[in-house]
Design a protein around this motif. Structure first.
Motif, PDB file in Angstrom:
ATOM      1  N   CYS A 230     -25.486  32.802 -50.357  1.00 30.74           N
ATOM      2  CA  CYS A 230     -24.092  32.959 -50.804  1.00 30.74           C
ATOM      3  C   CYS A 230     -23.834  32.180 -52.101  1.00 30.74           C
ATOM      4  O   CYS A 230     -24.280  31.053 -52.246  1.00 30.74           O
TER       5      CYS A 230
ATOM      6  N   TYR B 194     -20.911  31.046 -53.212  1.00 33.90           N
ATOM      7  CA  TYR B 194     -19.658  30.292 -53.298  1.00 33.90           C
ATOM      8  C   TYR B 194     -19.818  28.803 -53.027  1.00 33.90           C
ATOM      9  O   TYR B 194     -19.874  28.013 -53.942  1.00 33.90           O
ATOM     10  N   CYS B 195     -19.916  28.389 -51.760  1.00 33.36           N
ATOM     11  CA  CYS B 195     -19.827  26.943 -51.511  1.00 33.36           C
ATOM     12  C   CYS B 195     -21.169  26.332 -51.130  1.00 33.36           C
ATOM     13  O   CYS B 195     -22.161  27.027 -50.922  1.00 33.36           O
TER      14      CYS B 195
ATOM     15  N   LEU C 282     -20.726  33.968 -41.426  1.00 32.12           N
ATOM     16  CA  LEU C 282     -20.241  33.936 -42.808  1.00 32.12           C
ATOM     17  C   LEU C 282     -18.743  33.668 -42.768  1.00 32.12           C
ATOM     18  O   LEU C 282     -18.105  33.842 -41.725  1.00 32.12           O
ATOM     19  N   CYS C 283     -18.194  33.290 -43.907  1.00 34.14           N
ATOM     20  CA  CYS C 283     -16.729  33.221 -43.999  1.00 34.14           C
ATOM     21  C   CYS C 283     -16.237  34.386 -44.847  1.00 34.14           C
ATOM     22  O   CYS C 283     -17.026  35.190 -45.343  1.00 34.14           O
TER      23      CYS C 283
ATOM     24  N   VAL D 128     -22.339  25.183 -48.492  1.00 30.59           N
ATOM     25  CA  VAL D 128     -22.948  25.407 -47.172  1.00 30.59           C
ATOM     26  C   VAL D 128     -24.251  26.191 -47.334  1.00 30.59           C
ATOM     27  O   VAL D 128     -25.243  25.920 -46.667  1.00 30.59           O
ATOM     28  N   GLY D 129     -24.238  27.169 -48.253  1.00 27.04           N
ATOM     29  CA  GLY D 129     -25.473  27.919 -48.519  1.00 27.04           C
ATOM     30  C   GLY D 129     -25.817  28.920 -47.440  1.00 27.04           C
ATOM     31  O   GLY D 129     -26.964  29.018 -46.996  1.00 27.04           O
ATOM     32  N   CYS D 130     -24.844  29.718 -47.024  1.00 29.00           N
ATOM     33  CA  CYS D 130     -25.086  30.693 -45.955  1.00 29.00           C
ATOM     34  C   CYS D 130     -26.044  31.791 -46.405  1.00 29.00           C
ATOM     35  O   CYS D 130     -26.020  32.207 -47.566  1.00 29.00           O
TER      36      CYS D 130
ATOM     37  N   PRO E 274     -16.103  26.704 -44.546  1.00 31.25           N
ATOM     38  CA  PRO E 274     -15.714  27.260 -43.241  1.00 31.25           C
ATOM     39  C   PRO E 274     -16.857  27.333 -42.234  1.00 31.25           C
ATOM     40  O   PRO E 274     -16.626  27.176 -41.035  1.00 31.25           O
ATOM     41  N   VAL E 275     -18.065  27.561 -42.695  1.00 32.35           N
ATOM     42  CA  VAL E 275     -19.154  27.706 -41.734  1.00 32.35           C
ATOM     43  C   VAL E 275     -19.592  26.333 -41.198  1.00 32.35           C
ATOM     44  O   VAL E 275     -20.097  26.226 -40.070  1.00 32.35           O
TER      45      VAL E 275
ATOM     46  N   LYS F   2     -15.117  34.647 -47.839  1.00 26.37           N
ATOM     47  CA  LYS F   2     -15.570  34.779 -49.237  1.00 26.37           C
ATOM     48  C   LYS F   2     -17.001  35.309 -49.288  1.00 26.37           C
ATOM     49  O   LYS F   2     -17.330  36.153 -50.113  1.00 26.37           O
ATOM     50  N   GLY F   3     -17.856  34.796 -48.397  1.00 28.67           N
ATOM     51  CA  GLY F   3     -19.236  35.258 -48.396  1.00 28.67           C
ATOM     52  C   GLY F   3     -19.343  36.722 -48.002  1.00 28.67           C
ATOM     53  O   GLY F   3     -20.084  37.491 -48.605  1.00 28.67           O
TER      54      GLY F   3
HETATM   55  S1  SF4 Z   1     -19.125  29.004 -45.851  1.00 23.99           S
HETATM   56 FE1  SF4 Z   1     -18.436  30.920 -46.820  1.00 23.99          FE
HETATM   57  S2  SF4 Z   1     -18.400  30.453 -49.025  1.00 23.99           S
HETATM   58 FE2  SF4 Z   1     -19.603  28.847 -48.039  1.00 23.99          FE
HETATM   59  S3  SF4 Z   1     -21.708  29.549 -48.232  1.00 23.99           S
HETATM   60 FE3  SF4 Z   1     -20.936  30.260 -46.238  1.00 23.99          FE
HETATM   61  S4  SF4 Z   1     -20.154  32.342 -46.571  1.00 23.99           S
HETATM   62 FE4  SF4 Z   1     -20.405  31.348 -48.583  1.00 23.99          FE
END
Ligand code: SF4
Ligand code: SF4
Length: 920
Positions: A216, A218-219, A265-266, A221-223, A394-395, A268-269
């Motif tokens: 991912c 975005y953030c 996932l959240c 967390v690295g999903c 979020p994750v 955004k992902g």
């Molecule tokens: S928590 Fe959301 S934004 Fe962050 S890496 Fe996971 S899916 Fe992407």
């Protein structure tokens, strides 16, 4: 175990079910309520089979496999009863043109010879289309319960449930309202698991040409993401690879064995990557001529950039991108150090966690999170300080909720009521800027009550006595007076943290304590707490600054910081010689300037040229009018990015970059896990990967300066860049793209090719030998305190539905629908006093600027405080208000506190301009 299914032998491990064997043999047995990634529910009864020697027709999903079992899915009795069950299931569905196939249900029914339902549906249900990304069409629902399990047990949100009884049973939210008015976060976990399409994306993907596993963007967390690519017209009848008109469809979560995200996932992902195809994506190089942008060739653009940078070598600064890959970052800093001969290279860590990194380097010798995400789930106590994980990570918040479900204590320390407070055992709502008093008082409780881990302190630390002496003034009474938190609550938090009910404790913090002029002392205060309690170096314990951007960890690891070479190596003669041997040029041996100094340098001439990659300082810098004035002084501004954003609009050269889905490489997440990023699409137009652009620029600048760089910037691709970085960086020495492809993400330190990676740091020792207690000083609460003219305290932060300044998320229509307005959170007592109603227009002004937003009247903020998110919406951005005063040590600006005035905007001034915010 060996068993036979439909005449075919299959071998299964202990604990497997018959359905596992069926699926291993790819026998098309219906299994409507079974999410492939979750334990069976046994609700739909469509996986019935016959077992030789047994009576009845058991459900394969709940039938334990046994040695020698002989199973038939095709036995006439099994087929007949399954057909009946499927017929009844079909009767729950109302066909229409839009939902002709019912996904898995339709396929299973067709295989059993059922085309039309034999019974008419008894109830008609509404379609809930209130969410921006997906619909809930209950007439296509078979009540299998997969969505409610996904929401409740996987995401731990519990927004939906099975409501009602008998034929009237339906999926719905609390109070039977609309999804948009519920606690649903639009994560889409339910959509991903629905077997009939009752929950389905509004933008349903057409034919999927290929699926590409990546990470991912975005953030931190690295999903794990699976990018679904829709074939463009030019793909028809051709090889399904990288056609220019291919498009991203929605993302799918990666398998549960992905350790970063466990198959979640959240919003955004899953739904937020459409910015890749935004109409205003800049896809051609451009230079500014006579004040106007002119499209040019790569040659012309690179030559123009190179000439400008050569003119100002020595007065040059570089901002790397924490959204780009490790490989991009490594080449970028190499260009700065080898060709521009400067260590003036930095990135956004300066603006979020530089105090954490600096304090951890001093105290422990490493600036990274010590534990893994798994440790949050294993911990007996989580103390979450100044972090709104539900919005920003979020994750990770899911992991926190799972820990609470297992019985862990959750202590939230935050002046603002964040969503995690709903699950917390204790919420400490300290006055902004009083963190040192709070944590030093907790440390005193731990010492005074004999809860310190004196073995750990004696064997593994230094500086204890001097630190203990520094705690003298921090009595509970003092802390209660300064922080406004009850002494009894401070005591409870300290006890739970030092002596959790089981396992260890994790101390997790966000920018709530770092973005202060006292940020470095705040960071030391929390680290001292972890040291005195000995809460690190074993499972379920650790210290975690939650990293913001997707690759902020990796950008620092790759060397995009002025204080260290890649891998946080010092500028000592031996290390400089090692880099010189590989690079052919000795890097400069003194620390460079940080980003805040580079921006200030624009005003006094110390910075005449700036090279900015994937950053938008004219949204992220504090006191934006001041930052604009500084940037406008530049002689040369080169911006490399996807969009013509606020900073790019002032540039002289624009270099179009590839987005995350258009290139190969790696990101490193908040738990030090290096993960692959893979190309799913070709870059649009003439856009190119960042590493390629930096290499081309480096060669041109070197040529003009007469520096012989040989083949230093001729890489076949990112894999070779990574190999060079790993050879020079002991932390990464055991990693390569090939290994990451084989084994999945691996956590550094990973010093050799057979090293498994490191789940938690400091098990035996610290890089500095012993960890160091550093007394944390209590200074003035903030550089700017409220007064008569500016009586409110402004706090800033992020939102779930937007990412930071919103450069990416404002280009995703669905996210914009979820959060269209800039909302200013204000306490009801203040709102009453000012005559402000929920949703009405409100003006917030500081000594530096002003903005207008919509009032969100809420007890989440303290009386006398307002909260404004960082995102720029309706031309308003919080950083027009914030203060550029910074922490003298780490140079982080004080984003979290400044003094503001709040006033109602008269109705006539706002009439007809905006609609009030709607519930989400
Ligand atoms: S928590 Fe959301 S934004 Fe962050 S890496 Fe996971 S899916 Fe992407
Ligand atoms: S989108 Fe997420 S939060 Fe909303 S109902 Fe589905 S699983 Fe629950």
């Amino acid at each position: 175990m060996r068993l036979t299914i439909d005449g075919r032998a299959v071998e299964l491990p202990e604990g497997a079910t018959v359905l596992d064997g069926v699926n291993l043999l790819t026998i098309p047995l219906p299994q409507l309520c079974k999410d492939p990634d979750r334990a069976p529910l046994g609700a739909c009864r469509t996986c019935l089979v016959r077992v030789e020697g047994q009576r009845g027709l058991p459900a394969a999903c709940h039938l334990p496999a046994r040695e020698g079992m002989v199973v038939s899915t095709e036995h006439p009795d099994a087929v007949r009863v399954r057909r009946g069950v499927l017929d009844l299931t079909l009767a729950m569905l109302t066909p229409s043109a839009e939902r002709a196939d019912f996904a898995q249900v339709g396929a299973a029914a067709a295989r059993h010879g059922l085309r039309e339902p034999g019974f008419a549906p008894l109830h008609r249900f509404d379609v809930d289309a209130s969410k921006s990304f997906f619909v809930l069409d209950r007439e296509a629902c078979i009540l299998c319960g997969r969505c409610t399990v996904a929401c409740d047990e996987v995401q731990q949100i519990g927004a939906i449930a099975l409501l009602g009884r008998g034929h009237a049973t339906k999926v719905g939210v609390f109070g039977d309202g609309a999804l948009a008015a519920s606690v649903c976060t639009s994560c889409g976990q339910c959509v991903a698991t629905c077997p009939t399409g009752a929950l389905s994306p509004k933008d349903a993907p057409a034919r999927i040409a290929r699926r590409v596993e990546t990470t991912c963007p975005y953030c931190g967390v690295g999903c794990g993401l699976v990018v679904n690519v829709i074939a463009g017209e030019s793909s028809e009848g051709r090889s399904p690879h990288l056609q220019t008109d291919d498009r991203l469809a929605l993302m799918t979560d990666d398998v549960p064995s992905n350790q970063s995200s466990l198959g979640t996932l959240c919003v955004k992902g899953r739904f937020g990557t459409g910015f890749v195809h935004a109409r205003d994506r800049v896809t051609h190089p451009m230079v500014r001529r006579d004040g106007r942008w002119v499209r040019v060739s790569w040659e012309e653009a690179l030559d123009a950039a190179a000439e400008g940078l050569v003119r100002h070598r020595g007065r040059f600064g570089a901002l790397a991108s924490a959204k780009a890959t490790n490989e991009d970052g490594y080449v970028f800093q190499k260009f700065c150090r080898v060709v521009m001969q400067t260590n003036d290279v930095d990135h956004c860590t300066r603006l979020c966690h530089s105090p954490s990194v600096e304090a951890m380097l001093v105290s422990m010798g490493s600036g990274a999170t010590s534990n893994s995400y798994q440790d949050y789930e294993d911990a007996g106590c989580l103390m979450v300080v100044g972090a709104d994980a539900s919005a920003n990570h979020p994750v990770i918040a899911i992991r926190f909720r799972r820990a609470v479900a297992r019985g862990a204590r959750l202590v939230v320390v935050n002046p603002k009521r964040v969503d995690l407070c709903d699950q917390a055992d204790l919420w400490l709502q300290q006055r902004p800027g009083t963190d040192v008093a709070l944590f030093n008082a907790m440390a005193r409780v731990i010492l005074d009550e004999g809860l310190a881990n004196l073995d750990f302190v004696g064997n593994r630390t230094e500086g204890f006595e001097a630190w203990r002496a520094s705690l003298e003034p921090f009595t509970l009474a003092h802390a209660e007076r300064v922080t406004d938190v009850r002494a009894s609550d401070i005591t409870r938090a300290a006890r739970w943290y030092a002596r959790p009910p089981f396992a260890g404790s994790c101390l997790i913090w966000g920018m709530g304590i770092t973005q202060h002029t006292n940020g470095i002392h705040n960071a030391h205060a929390v680290l001292n707490l972890a040291l005195v309690a000995g809460q690190m170096g074993f499972p379920g314990s650790g210290i975690s600054p939650l990293r913001g951007q997707n690759n902020v960890q990796g950008c620092g690891d790759a060397g995009c910081i002025p204080t260290n070479l890649p891998g946080y190596q010092k500028y000592d003669p031996e290390t400089l010689a090692k880099f010189e041997a590989r690079w052919g040029v000795r890097p400069p041996g003194r620390p460079g300037r940080v980003v805040t100094e580079m921006i200030e340098g624009c005003l006094d001439g110390a910075t005449r040229a700036l090279y900015v990659v994937g950053e938008n300082p004219l949204l992220s810098e504090p006191d934006l009018h001041h930052a604009e004035k500084a940037i406008d002084q530049l002689d040369v501004l080169v911006v490399q990015d996807l969009f013509m954003h606020e900073t790019a609009e002032r540039a002289h050269v624009f270099l179009p970059a590839a987005a995350f889905a258009e290139k190969e490489g790696t990101f490193t997440n908040s738990e030090r896990r290096v993960q692959r990023v893979r190309q799913a699409l070709p870059p649009p137009g003439e856009a190119r990967p960042d590493w390629w652009i930096a290499c081309e620029l480096a060669k041109r600048v070197a040529r003009r300066l007469g520096i012989d760089v040989g083949d230093q910037f001729d890489y076949p691709g990112p894999a070779e860049i990574f190999d060079e970085m790993a050879r020079l960086t002991p932390l990464l020495a055991g990693l390569s793209h090939a290994r990451l492809d084989r084994e999945g993400g691996i956590q550094w330190p990973c010093p050799t090719a057979d090293h498994p990676g490191t789940r938690y740091l400091y098990a035996e020792s610290f890089p500095t030998g012993r960890a160091r207690f550093v007394p944390a000083r209590e200074t003035a609460e903030a550089a700017e305190l409220p007064d008569r003219d500016f009586p409110f305290v402004l706090n800033t932060g992020r939102l779930l539905y937007h990412w930071h300044g919103g450069t990416l998320t404002r280009r995703v229509q669905g996210l914009l629908e979820l959060a269209p307005h800039l909302e200013v959170a204000i306490h009801p007592s203040d709102a009453r006093r000012l005559g402000v109603n929920p949703g009405s227009r409100i003006r917030v002004a500081s000594r530096r600027g002003e903005l207008t937003g919509h009032a969100c009247v809420t007890e989440a903020v303290r009386p006398g405080a307002v909260f404004v998110p960082f995102v720029k919406l309706e031309e308003s951005a919080a950083n027009f208000l914030t203060n550029s005063a910074f922490d003298p040590s780490s140079k982080i600006p004080e984003y979290k506190v400044c003094a503001v005035r709040v006033e109602r905007v008269p109705e006539e001034a706002s009439a007809g301009r905006h609609s009030p915010p709607r519930p989400r």
